[in-house]
Design an enzyme around this catalytic site. Structure first.
Site, PDB file in Angstrom:
ATOM      1  N   LYS A  75       0.850  -1.183   0.000  1.00  0.00           N
ATOM      2  CA  LYS A  75       0.000   0.000   0.000  1.00  0.00           C
ATOM      3  C   LYS A  75       0.888   1.236   0.000  1.00  0.00           C
ATOM      4  CE  LYS A  75      -1.671   2.848   2.833  1.00  0.00           C
ATOM      5  NZ  LYS A  75      -1.711   4.052   1.958  1.00  0.00           N
ATOM      6  N   SER A 120       1.634   5.372  -0.446  1.00  0.00           N
ATOM      7  CA  SER A 120       0.884   6.559  -0.046  1.00  0.00           C
ATOM      8  C   SER A 120      -0.005   7.033  -1.193  1.00  0.00           C
ATOM      9  CB  SER A 120       1.844   7.680   0.349  1.00  0.00           C
ATOM     10  OG  SER A 120       1.161   8.908   0.489  1.00  0.00           O
ATOM     11  N   SER A 138       4.200   7.496  10.676  1.00  0.00           N
ATOM     12  CA  SER A 138       4.128   8.204  11.949  1.00  0.00           C
ATOM     13  C   SER A 138       4.023   7.242  13.123  1.00  0.00           C
ATOM     14  CB  SER A 138       2.929   9.150  11.954  1.00  0.00           C
ATOM     15  OG  SER A 138       1.719   8.424  12.053  1.00  0.00           O
ATOM     16  N   THR A 139       4.475   7.710  14.278  1.00  0.00           N
ATOM     17  CA  THR A 139       4.401   6.904  15.493  1.00  0.00           C
ATOM     18  C   THR A 139       2.950   6.627  15.869  1.00  0.00           C
ATOM     19  OG1 THR A 139       6.500   7.834  16.266  1.00  0.00           O
ATOM     20  CG2 THR A 139       5.095   6.792  17.918  1.00  0.00           C
ATOM     21  N   VAL A 192       0.250   6.271  13.948  1.00  0.00           N
ATOM     22  CA  VAL A 192      -0.311   5.200  13.127  1.00  0.00           C
ATOM     23  C   VAL A 192       0.365   3.873  13.455  1.00  0.00           C
ATOM     24  CG1 VAL A 192      -0.608   4.351  10.766  1.00  0.00           C
ATOM     25  CG2 VAL A 192      -0.974   6.768  11.283  1.00  0.00           C
ATOM     26  N   GLU A 245       8.999   1.266  11.381  1.00  0.00           N
ATOM     27  CA  GLU A 245      10.008   2.334  11.315  1.00  0.00           C
ATOM     28  C   GLU A 245       9.227   3.627  11.437  1.00  0.00           C
ATOM     29  OE1 GLU A 245      11.703   5.397  10.137  1.00  0.00           O
ATOM     30  OE2 GLU A 245      11.843   4.498   8.137  1.00  0.00           O
ATOM     31  N   ARG A 259      18.191  17.491   3.075  1.00  0.00           N
ATOM     32  CA  ARG A 259      17.869  16.498   2.053  1.00  0.00           C
ATOM     33  C   ARG A 259      16.355  16.316   1.990  1.00  0.00           C
ATOM     34  NH1 ARG A 259      18.376  10.215   2.153  1.00  0.00           N
ATOM     35  NH2 ARG A 259      18.328  10.548   4.384  1.00  0.00           N
TER      36      ARG A 259
END
Length: 581
Positions: free
Chosen positions: A232, A234, A286-287, A289, A307, A335
């Protein structure tokens, strides 16, 4: 029906034969229009349209989901728009898929697993190697696609393609090295051995900031171990994933081994979590989710690797090589316009303090005050004292370097920073800056939207940031370099570790003993010493604390897709600039 087209890519001189599926649902609004020399904003729009038109005419712009080797629309016909963040224009419409399509993709992956897991490691390795070769052969087109839908400069985008392909190459090589073990038995009539077997169907959920690399880093090792996947990507950047999936089919990876669904994120996620046929979830994002996925995976007791967010400190000691520190900080901070999970989120710089060789800095400060108050400081005492610190010098040098960065559309030559992904990202950066300045921080450079408009933001340096500001507690995820102060090594470590995150950290020093002490003391999964770019396919990537579970890349990342995975907490340290005197 598949079509064969010959296309001349503008960034190269060779003809490329692309065996791609039917022409995509290309947005008419992206077609170029003739006319006289337009203003800069319109030239950006026209150049992006031209690139999109070339990719579309070549068949490289795929806009359907992939289930069981067939390109398909959403069952209810719904679509979502994919925008160019540099112009706001619609690039294409892609299916808005949900639970039904995801369940079919899971069934396809489950059926394919029965045969793919039985294919020899050598054959799986050959397929992955072909996929790698195809990705590298089409690095210009894939790079253009990344710039078009994500916004990063073309040179950086092509760099991501090479980086992303490296995980496929590494997985192809490691596929043949998944070894088991023999255990001496305690009983004479028994023989004990350990087999490493693929976990099964993997649900791979990827973010928008690295549309290719975050997918190959998951799918490569999964396929190498004999797993099949439902990807999946984004909804903001699905086009690169779809193009890569088409190349996987061309490489001989069988239908159903790689499936791609996109659209309703919650519905897709719920289907992946609920299915007992999905045995592993791998997620970058994100943390918040990640925590929901971790809780949801408990229902069917799935393996999970996460991660998640970071809050990376970048510690600049006063003995650092200033040129190396500036170069490394620019690399790790700006970056991808500051939109990476390992970006330096807090640049912690040593400030001036009074000291000598006899005691601690605090002791020397107190001694200095006492001597000064009693007016008994003689010339010899003054000579013992010395002022150390690099804060002001570093802030000036960093501001000068950042000021030279060219901002613009990623297809323009010399551009180092593209747009942020969308308006919400720009508003987040603005809110963090407003919070910081209201609490005493000072903007040294930038600090506002760029004159190009849309999602462009000026590269920013902000001084006197402290731990009470949002900017030091959460990821800003934008081109903002927040400078904080410290005096002692112990204080720097304390500031760096004062967070729930633990993904990446950086330090710059010429003192080898200090580099080891601080690296070991930092509560992070990745530590860069005198180096700002630490990611590589051969080293384990992942965090501690609330930055996630498990590792990606390296031989340790392979273990995440095998049934016997027992990891201790791993820390990867990269020592950089070792060749300089």
């Amino acid at each position: 029906m598949a079509v064969v087209r010959m296309v001349q890519i503008s960034s190269g001189t060779r003809n490329l034969r692309l065996l791609l599926c039917r022409p995509s649902h290309f947005a008419d609004s992206m077609l170029p229009h003739p006319g006289s020399t337009p203003p800069l904003s319109r030239r950006i729009s026209m150049e992006s349209r031209s690139v999109a038109a070339r990719l579309n005419s070549s068949g490289f712009l795929q806009t359907q989901g992939l289930i069981a080797g067939k390109w398909t629309d959403a069952y209810d016909g719904k679509t979502i728009k994919v925008h160019n963040p540099a112009t706001g224009e619609v690039i294409a419409n892609v299916p808005c898929m949900g639970g039904k399509e995801t369940n079919d993709a899971i069934s396809s992956a489950y059926d394919a697993f029965k045969s793919w897991s039985k294919v020899t490691a050598a054959e799986r390795s050959k397929c992955l190697r072909k996929w790698y070769d195809l990705i590298v052969a089409h690095k210009e087109e894939l790079g253009q696609l990344i710039t078009l839908e994500q916004g990063k400069p073309l040179k950086e985008a092509i760099g991501e393609v090479i980086y992303g392909a490296s995980f496929i190459e590494f997985a192809a090589e490691e596929a043949k090295r998944v070894y088991g073990d023999i255990i001496p038995s305690t009983l004479p009539d028994r023989r004990l051995f350990v087999l490493k077997q693929p976990v099964g169907v993997v649900g791979a959920i990827a973010p928008w900031n690295f549309p290719l690399a975050m997918i190959t880093r998951k799918v490569g090792p999964a396929l190498a171990c004999g797993c099949t996947v439902v990807v999946k990507p984004s909804e903001l950047t699905p086009l690169t994933a779809l193009a890569a999936a088409e190349l996987s089919l061309q490489a001989g990876i069988p239908p159903g081994a790689v499936n791609v669904v996109m659209g309703n994120a919650s519905a897709i996620g719920d289907a992946l979590l609920a299915s007992p046929e999905v045995r592993k979830i791998t997620f970058t994002g994100s943390t918040a989710v990640g925590k929901k996925l971790m809780a949801g995976a408990a229902g069917t007791v799935k393996k999970i690797s996460l991660e998640l967010g970071g809050n990376a400190p970048c510690i600049i000691f006063d003995d650092a090589d200033l040129d190396v520190a500036i170069k490394g900080t620019l690399a790790t901070k700006f970056r991808n316009s500051g939109q990476t999970c390992v970006c330096a989120n807090r640049i912690i710089v040593q400030e001036g303090s009074v000291c000598n060789a006899k005691g601690s800095i605090i002791d020397m400060v107190m001694e200095f005050k006492v001597l000064k108050e009693h007016k008994i400081m003689d010339k010899n005492e003054k000579k013992k004292k010395k002022i150390i610190g690099i804060y002001d010098k570093f802030a000036s040098a960093l501001s000068n370097a950042v000021q030279k960065m060219q901002v613009g559309d990623g297809f323009h030559e010399g551009v180092l920073q593209g747009p942020l992904i969308n308006e919400a990202a720009v508003q987040k950066v603005e809110s963090f800056l407003d919070d910081a300045t209201s609490k005493g921080a000072k903007v040294l450079l930038g600090g506002k939207r760029h004159s190009l408009g849309m999602n462009f933001f000026e590269p920013t340096v902000i001084a006197d940031v402290n731990s009470e500001m949002l900017m030091s507690r959460e990821e800003v995820f934008g081109p903002v370099a927040p400078l904080m102060r410290f005096k002692t090594e112990e204080e720097a470590i304390c500031i760096a570790n004062d967070t729930n995150a633990g993904l990446a950290a950086y330090l710059f020093t010429t003192n080898m003993q200090r580099s080891w002490r601080v690296s070991e003391a930092l509560e992070y999964g990745i530590v860069g010493v005198n180096e700002g770019l630490v990611s590589t396919e051969v080293a384990p990537f992942g965090g501690v604390k609330q930055s996630g579970l498990g590792r990606e890349g390296s031989k340790y990342g392979m273990d995440e897709y095998l049934e016997d995975c027992f990891l201790l907490q791993i820390k990867y340290v990269c020592l950089g600039n070792m060749s300089s005197n």
